[in-house]
Every structure is written in C-alpha cells, then in structure tokens.
Design an enzyme around this catalytic site. Structure first.
Site, PDB file in Angstrom:
ATOM      1  N   HIS A 431       0.784  -1.312   0.006  1.00 23.80           N
ATOM      2  CA  HIS A 431      -0.199  -0.095  -0.013  1.00 23.80           C
ATOM      3  C   HIS A 431       1.029   1.250   0.220  1.00 23.80           C
ATOM      4  CE1 HIS A 431      -3.994   1.454  -0.119  1.00 23.80           C
ATOM      5  NE2 HIS A 431      -4.625   0.523   0.648  1.00 23.80           N
ATOM      6  N   ASP A 435      -2.183   3.205  -4.005  1.00 26.13           N
ATOM      7  CA  ASP A 435      -3.631   3.258  -3.536  1.00 26.13           C
ATOM      8  C   ASP A 435      -4.490   2.276  -4.086  1.00 26.13           C
ATOM      9  OD1 ASP A 435      -4.658   4.274  -5.770  1.00 26.13           O
ATOM     10  OD2 ASP A 435      -4.632   6.275  -5.003  1.00 26.13           O
TER      11      ASP A 435
END
Length: 460
Positions: A431, A435
C-alpha cells in the site's frame, strides 16, 4: 613427497553463510582432477555441486551427509604431487559457488614461531590421515600453528564444558538465541566447531537428547508456551530452502503494509484461445504463460506495481524491466524462479522458460541468479485445487498476482445463465507504492484480458 592441501567450503555468494552436505561425490582414496565436483550441497538458494581447485588423491572428508558446515570450514584434504612454495589451484571463479585461487595468496605472512620450519604454510600442516585421524608430518614439529582443526563430523566431541568465566564462543547470534529461548546454558555444552566453537547442531542435539539442564519452575511457566520442553513433539530444523523462505516471509510481514483485492473472471475465451493456438501446431502454449503475458501488459499500464520501496532513502523505485517470478513447489519447499525480461517475451518463449525453470527447480539445480532479482510474482495456487488466497508478497517486490483454479460454474453470459470456466484472481500489493484505485485498475485490466484475450492485441 606429496603435499596435503585443505579445501574449505567456499563463499557461495548471495550472502549465504552455510550449506548442508547432501551427497559426497568422491570417497577417501579417490583421484580427483582440478575443478572436479566433489560434493553436492544445499544452500538457502539452491542445490549445487562444489568443484575442488586441486588435483590429487582425497585423503580425508569432513562432514557427514545431512550435516551443515559454515563457509570456511574444511571440506576435504587432497594429497597433490611435489610440494611447492605456493600451491596452485584452478584459479577459476564460478559465480556463486565456483573454485577460487588458494586463500594462501591473500593471507598475510606471519613470522614463524620458534622451532617451526621456515616456509611451512597452511597446506603443509598435515600428512595423509591414518585410520581416520589426521597426523603431523614427520618433518614438521607439532606447534600451535602446525595443526589442522577438523569440523564437527570428523572430530571427536570435546569433553570439557566451556569455562566458567568469560564469553562463550558461538557461531552466530541465532545459536545463542536458540539456547536462551529453550533455557539451555551454553556453558554446559562442549562445542564441536573449531577451537570449541558451539554450532547450531550442538544446541539442537542437546535439546533433542534431553541433555539440557532442568529449568526452574519460573522458567517453565514463562517459556513453555513459546518452546515446549525437549522431547515434546518432533522438531524440524528450518534450514536450507525452507529456512530461507521462512526468513523472507517473516520479513515481508514485518516490513510491508499489504492489502488484497480480488475478482472473479470468466476464463472461457482464454481457454478457447489457448486451444486454438495449440491446434495450429508448434510448441504447446501453457495457461501460465498466457497469464504471464497478461501480467506484463498490465504492468506496462500500471508501472507502480513493478517497483520496490527503498526504506533508507524513503523512495519508491519504479523498474524499467519486468523480471517475473513464479511460485514453484518442490520437495525441498517453495522456491520462486525468475523469468528475466518477461516483458520482452511472447507466450511461446514464456512457455519454454517456465518449463525449463520448473524442471531445474524440481531437480534442485537452479542457480542463485535464477532465484533472485524478481520484480513481480505470479502465484498459480490453482494447481493445488484451491480457488482463492491472500499470498504474502515476495520481499522486496511490491505486488503478487494470485490465480485460483479454473472450474465450470454458473455465470451470467450475454444476459443468460450459462456454465462458464471461471477463475478467481487476487492481487496483494504494497500500500506504500499505490492506493486501492491503482491496484483495482491493474486487477480489472487483467480480468478483462482473461475474459477477452483480444484486448491484448492493442499491445502486440
């Protein structure tokens, strides 16, 4: 008079510090030539044959099959022809595990102690072993500098425990931690390594045989949930390939904040396209190769996922080339061979490379270079008969695509219920590099290509 040279386990590259002896390829008394493989060892990366830099007669072997030796430990001794001032090896350097020029060339020359013959080097220290024991040559006096220390498998255990005061010599901090976690006092052990060095095998042996000292009641209460008492259950050492995989997966879980998204896709058209290609003649195309081709096309559109995080510089490094790793299950554990420059290969080339690397993985002949340097991993866990998974990212990569089994299922196709070939796709991603929108876009593009392979025609 013949000169006895000692060949030590060479530096195997890739930061490897030890290897397990799998199979000896020579016996004591055999005649070997320069660069002849003498032993097969398994490292954390692969199984390799180690060539000897000397030619002569094998006079001793150190280490039994199944035992582990640290880099630099003696492997065997070879009696060569007439002694020379500086024995010559092959001088060859094979990447990762080849022979090297004799270490004596790089060794600093020290003044010979009193009573030691001038010019006596490390290779002159022992004569041919007799009855399994190394003996001093008649012409050389026995001094502290004229002695060969054999490894654990070839030398009797020391009988005296470590001294009551002073540091206890151990081969690595992991050995000290293993003893501490199991309540084992290292001072009660006799190290089997050079000069009494305590090896991991010494600690594990003490735990297996129950020779570790009894714990106090307090220690039992605190430690038993973490490490059961010696003799409970079966202990399987995490070493070799399994140990390396365990270390890498643990590091991935510690360092990478991962997330997973998944989608079901209708793979009917993909399977039809494969059948059509294979019906046209030529080498058969694998499903894995078609999925790999889809992956490289998707990574061209979403390059964020072909990257890694440089934690020290606090930067995301996007990579220009796609070196595609794929998970392969072997008898020695999970390995991830790497297809170099997968983005520049067509499905036929990818099929051939997958087949070659898979065969090498099962035979344990992959080189360290074929197991490192991946930038993205494809995990086809559908071969195990499962539909979905949340795989652990192959550190330091940024993502992994998982593919479940392709099975007939009810599916709404063109407004009607039909039986279609359906597959579940999952993407686990770091992450920090992107995104959910980017990860979802990547996975959706992969699913679109699975459902309509003609989408790939845009990038061919």
């Amino acid at each position: 008079m013949a000169q006895v040279l000692e060949f030590k386990l060479p530096d195997l590259g890739e930061g490897l510090t030890e290897a397990e002896i799998v199979r000896w390829l020579v016996q004591v008394g055999d005649v070997v030539t320069v660069d002849q493989p003498v032993v097969e060892v398994e490292t954390a990366k692969a199984m390799v044959e180690v060539p000897c830099p000397y030619g002569g007669v094998v006079t001793a072997r150190y280490g039994e099959e199944g035992s582990e030796l640290p880099v630099g430990a003696p492997l065997l001794t070879v009696a060569v022809g007439e002694p020379s001032a500086e024995p010559e090896g092959s001088g060859n350097v094979l990447v990762g595990y080849g022979t090297q020029a004799p270490a004596a060339r790089r060794r600093r020359v020290r003044s010979a102690p009193a009573g030691t013959a001038a010019g006596t080097g490390p290779a002159d220290r022992t004569a041919a072993p007799r009855n399994g024991h190394a003996v001093q040559p008649a012409a050389a006096p026995a001094t502290a500098h004229a002695r060969v220390t054999a490894p654990a498998a070839a030398r009797p255990q020391a009988t005296a425990p470590a001294p009551a005061e002073g540091p206890v010599p151990v081969i690595s901090p992991l050995v000290r931690k293993l003893a501490r976690d199991n309540g084992l006092d290292l001072r009660q052990l006799a190290g089997s390594g050079p000069d009494g060095l305590i090896l991991r095998a010494d600690v594990e042996g003490a735990l297996l045989t129950g020779t570790a000292p009894a714990r106090t009641a307090e220690e039992t209460v605190v430690r038993t949930p973490v490490a059961p008492a010696a003799g409970d259950g079966t202990r399987i050492p995490l070493k070799g390939v399994r140990g390396a995989v365990a270390d890498k997966l643990s590091r991935s879980r510690r360092e990478i904040p991962d997330a997973t998204c998944w989608v079901d896709a209708d793979a009917t058209e993909l399977m039809r396209a494969r059948a059509a290609m294979n019906a046209a003649g030529g080498p058969k195309i694998s499903v894995l190769a078609m999925l790999a081709r889809i992956c490289t096309a998707a990574l061209a559109r979403f390059p964020e996922l072909n990257s890694y995080v440089d934690t020290e510089a606090r930067e995301v490094v996007r990579l220009d080339h796609v070196h595609l790793g794929f998970a392969a299950q072997t008898e020695r554990g999970l390995v991830v061979p790497v297809v170099r420059d997968a983005h520049a290969r067509d499905t036929e080339s990818l099929t051939a490379e997958f087949a070659r690397l898979t065969e090498s993985a099962r035979g344990g002949t992959l080189t360290p270079g074929e197991l490192t340097g991946g930038t993205f991993t494809l995990n086809n866990y559908g071969v195990f008969g499962v539909d979905g998974s949340t795989p652990i990212i192959n550190h330091p990569e940024a993502a992994m695509l998982g593919v479940g089994r392709i099975v007939p299922r009810p599916w709404v196709h063109e407004g009607e219920l039909a039986v279609r070939q359906v597959v579940q796709l999952s993407l686990t991603f770091d992450h920090r590099v992107c995104d959910g929108g980017t990860a979802g876009g990547f996975l959706r593009y992969v699913a679109d290509c699975v459902e309509q392979p003609a989408v790939l025609l845009r990038t061919m």
